[in-house]
Scaffold this motif. Structure first.
Motif, PDB file in Angstrom:
ATOM      1  N   LEU A  82       0.923  -1.030   0.023  1.00  0.00           N
ATOM      2  CA  LEU A  82       0.088   0.018  -0.015  1.00  0.00           C
ATOM      3  C   LEU A  82       0.897   1.420   0.042  1.00  0.00           C
ATOM      4  O   LEU A  82       0.539   2.352  -0.535  1.00  0.00           O
ATOM      5  CB  LEU A  82      -0.983  -0.062   1.380  1.00  0.00           C
ATOM      6  N   PHE A  83       1.885   1.233   0.612  1.00  0.00           N
ATOM      7  CA  PHE A  83       2.955   2.311   0.908  1.00  0.00           C
ATOM      8  C   PHE A  83       3.590   2.359  -0.584  1.00  0.00           C
ATOM      9  O   PHE A  83       3.494   3.663  -1.229  1.00  0.00           O
ATOM     10  CB  PHE A  83       3.976   2.195   1.618  1.00  0.00           C
ATOM     11  N   LEU A  84       3.717   1.624  -1.188  1.00  0.00           N
ATOM     12  CA  LEU A  84       4.487   1.715  -2.750  1.00  0.00           C
ATOM     13  C   LEU A  84       3.440   2.202  -3.667  1.00  0.00           C
ATOM     14  O   LEU A  84       3.598   3.028  -4.572  1.00  0.00           O
ATOM     15  CB  LEU A  84       4.938   0.234  -3.056  1.00  0.00           C
ATOM     16  N   SER A  85       2.041   1.791  -3.373  1.00  0.00           N
ATOM     17  CA  SER A  85       1.019   2.158  -4.152  1.00  0.00           C
ATOM     18  C   SER A  85       0.701   3.684  -4.324  1.00  0.00           C
ATOM     19  O   SER A  85       0.369   4.304  -5.305  1.00  0.00           O
ATOM     20  CB  SER A  85      -0.416   1.426  -4.042  1.00  0.00           C
ATOM     21  N   ALA A  86       0.692   4.123  -2.800  1.00  0.00           N
ATOM     22  CA  ALA A  86       0.692   5.609  -2.478  1.00  0.00           C
ATOM     23  C   ALA A  86       1.656   6.369  -3.186  1.00  0.00           C
ATOM     24  O   ALA A  86       1.365   7.500  -3.904  1.00  0.00           O
ATOM     25  CB  ALA A  86       0.604   5.821  -1.046  1.00  0.00           C
ATOM     26  N   LEU A  87       3.079   6.111  -3.330  1.00  0.00           N
ATOM     27  CA  LEU A  87       4.010   6.458  -3.959  1.00  0.00           C
ATOM     28  C   LEU A  87       4.011   6.474  -5.572  1.00  0.00           C
ATOM     29  O   LEU A  87       4.148   7.513  -6.252  1.00  0.00           O
ATOM     30  CB  LEU A  87       5.361   5.956  -3.813  1.00  0.00           C
ATOM     31  N   ALA A  88       3.374   5.519  -5.894  1.00  0.00           N
ATOM     32  CA  ALA A  88       2.946   5.311  -7.529  1.00  0.00           C
ATOM     33  C   ALA A  88       2.011   6.154  -7.882  1.00  0.00           C
ATOM     34  O   ALA A  88       1.726   6.615  -9.020  1.00  0.00           O
ATOM     35  CB  ALA A  88       2.544   3.907  -7.929  1.00  0.00           C
ATOM     36  N   MET A  89       1.022   6.523  -7.052  1.00  0.00           N
ATOM     37  CA  MET A  89      -0.098   7.513  -7.355  1.00  0.00           C
ATOM     38  C   MET A  89       0.362   8.984  -7.404  1.00  0.00           C
ATOM     39  O   MET A  89       0.219   9.453  -8.507  1.00  0.00           O
ATOM     40  CB  MET A  89      -0.980   7.434  -6.069  1.00  0.00           C
ATOM     41  N   LEU A  90       1.405   9.329  -6.652  1.00  0.00           N
ATOM     42  CA  LEU A  90       1.851  10.617  -6.785  1.00  0.00           C
ATOM     43  C   LEU A  90       2.642  10.784  -7.951  1.00  0.00           C
ATOM     44  O   LEU A  90       2.464  11.779  -8.691  1.00  0.00           O
ATOM     45  CB  LEU A  90       2.712  10.867  -5.327  1.00  0.00           C
ATOM     46  N   VAL A  91       3.460   9.663  -8.297  1.00  0.00           N
ATOM     47  CA  VAL A  91       4.256   9.741  -9.558  1.00  0.00           C
ATOM     48  C   VAL A  91       3.558   9.654 -10.745  1.00  0.00           C
ATOM     49  O   VAL A  91       3.932  10.515 -11.805  1.00  0.00           O
ATOM     50  CB  VAL A  91       5.339   8.622  -9.424  1.00  0.00           C
ATOM     51  N   GLY A 101       3.737   3.395 -13.341  1.00  0.00           N
ATOM     52  CA  GLY A 101       3.150   2.175 -13.712  1.00  0.00           C
ATOM     53  C   GLY A 101       4.019   1.169 -13.248  1.00  0.00           C
ATOM     54  O   GLY A 101       3.435   0.072 -12.726  1.00  0.00           O
ATOM     55  N   ILE A 102       5.303   1.028 -13.267  1.00  0.00           N
ATOM     56  CA  ILE A 102       5.881   0.170 -12.829  1.00  0.00           C
ATOM     57  C   ILE A 102       5.998  -0.005 -11.495  1.00  0.00           C
ATOM     58  O   ILE A 102       5.783  -1.294 -10.888  1.00  0.00           O
ATOM     59  CB  ILE A 102       7.529   0.362 -13.282  1.00  0.00           C
ATOM     60  N   MET A 103       6.004   0.908 -10.631  1.00  0.00           N
ATOM     61  CA  MET A 103       5.670   0.943  -9.279  1.00  0.00           C
ATOM     62  C   MET A 103       4.393   0.454  -8.888  1.00  0.00           C
ATOM     63  O   MET A 103       4.083  -0.558  -7.924  1.00  0.00           O
ATOM     64  CB  MET A 103       5.797   2.358  -8.533  1.00  0.00           C
ATOM     65  N   PHE A 104       3.417   0.371  -9.621  1.00  0.00           N
ATOM     66  CA  PHE A 104       2.104  -0.078  -9.275  1.00  0.00           C
ATOM     67  C   PHE A 104       2.128  -1.441  -9.641  1.00  0.00           C
ATOM     68  O   PHE A 104       1.575  -2.413  -9.071  1.00  0.00           O
ATOM     69  CB  PHE A 104       0.878   0.467 -10.294  1.00  0.00           C
ATOM     70  N   MET A 105       2.797  -1.905 -10.567  1.00  0.00           N
ATOM     71  CA  MET A 105       2.954  -3.160 -11.089  1.00  0.00           C
ATOM     72  C   MET A 105       3.824  -3.883  -9.844  1.00  0.00           C
ATOM     73  O   MET A 105       3.435  -5.207  -9.676  1.00  0.00           O
ATOM     74  CB  MET A 105       3.607  -3.350 -12.277  1.00  0.00           C
ATOM     75  N   LEU A 106       4.821  -3.414  -9.375  1.00  0.00           N
ATOM     76  CA  LEU A 106       5.553  -4.042  -8.185  1.00  0.00           C
ATOM     77  C   LEU A 106       4.753  -4.284  -7.077  1.00  0.00           C
ATOM     78  O   LEU A 106       4.561  -5.093  -6.335  1.00  0.00           O
ATOM     79  CB  LEU A 106       6.939  -3.143  -7.861  1.00  0.00           C
TER      80      LEU A 106
END
Length: 202
Positions: free
Chosen positions: A81-90, A116-121
């Motif tokens: 979820l933390f990685l997804s939050a960063l992906a939203m900002l980027v 998108g890559i961060m979302f995929m991870l």
């Protein structure tokens, strides 16, 4: 225009996936045990038990005493979820429908791809940890006495769905080739020579 729509679709799918992952993280029925009318559930943060609608819940007070699968999932899902939050900002900065970095279209496209890559991870992490959780529960199920055999609950399916949606949305966002092809087609159409109506007259 098509690339912008693809990015919006990917971002929307990712948001739905993150919502499902967040819901699965707080759900109680990751593991369930049914003994006649008595039912008990184990979540990542608390356990509940009782007869039908009369259930009482208790928050875990010790992290070390928890089973390995609950410990690992309890760490991995908040990390996802933390990685997804960063992906939203980027992704918000790099998407074509926003006004950030309008003067640098190439950098904007790369930024959207990174989001998108961060979302995929994040989606992959959710799918992997959920699949491992199910594997451990199934192994314990077949090696436990019939009266104490725990099964995986509905939270597993919600988590799988969340990871899959996040992964799919990230794939759409990181499709830089689609964005590049759209940009090239638009720029090439603008460079095509247009016939001057005045040239038809002598």
């Amino acid at each position: 225009m098509a690339a912008s729509g693809l990015q919006l679709l990917g971002f929307f799918l990712s948001l739905v996936g993150v919502g499902a992952t967040a819901a699965a993280t707080v759900m109680v029925d990751w593991k369930k045990l049914v003994q006649g009318k008595h039912r008990s559930y184990e979540g990542l943060w608390m356990s509940c038990g009782g007869v039908q609608d009369r259930a009482t819940c208790e928050i875990y007070h010790s992290f070390i005493k928890l089973p390995d699968e609950i410990q690992a999932t309890r760490i991995a899902l908040p990390l996802s979820l933390f990685l997804s939050a960063l992906a939203m900002l980027v992704s918000t900065v790099g998407m074509k429908c926003t006004h950030f970095m309008d003067g640098a279209s190439q950098s904007k496209s790369v930024t959207a791809m990174i989001g998108g890559i961060m979302f995929m991870l994040s989606g992959l992490l959710t799918i992997i940890i959920t699949s491992w959780f199910v594997k451990v529960v199934l192994q314990n199920f077949y090696h436990s006495p019939p009266l104490i055999r725990s099964e995986f609950g509905n939270a597993v399916f919600v988590s799988w769905a969340g990871g899959l949606l996040t992964l799919t949305g990230g794939a759409f966002l990181s499709c830089r080739r689609c964005t590049t092809m759209s940009s090239v087609s638009i720029s090439s159409s603008r460079l095509l020579p247009t016939s001057d109506p005045k040239s038809n007259y002598v």
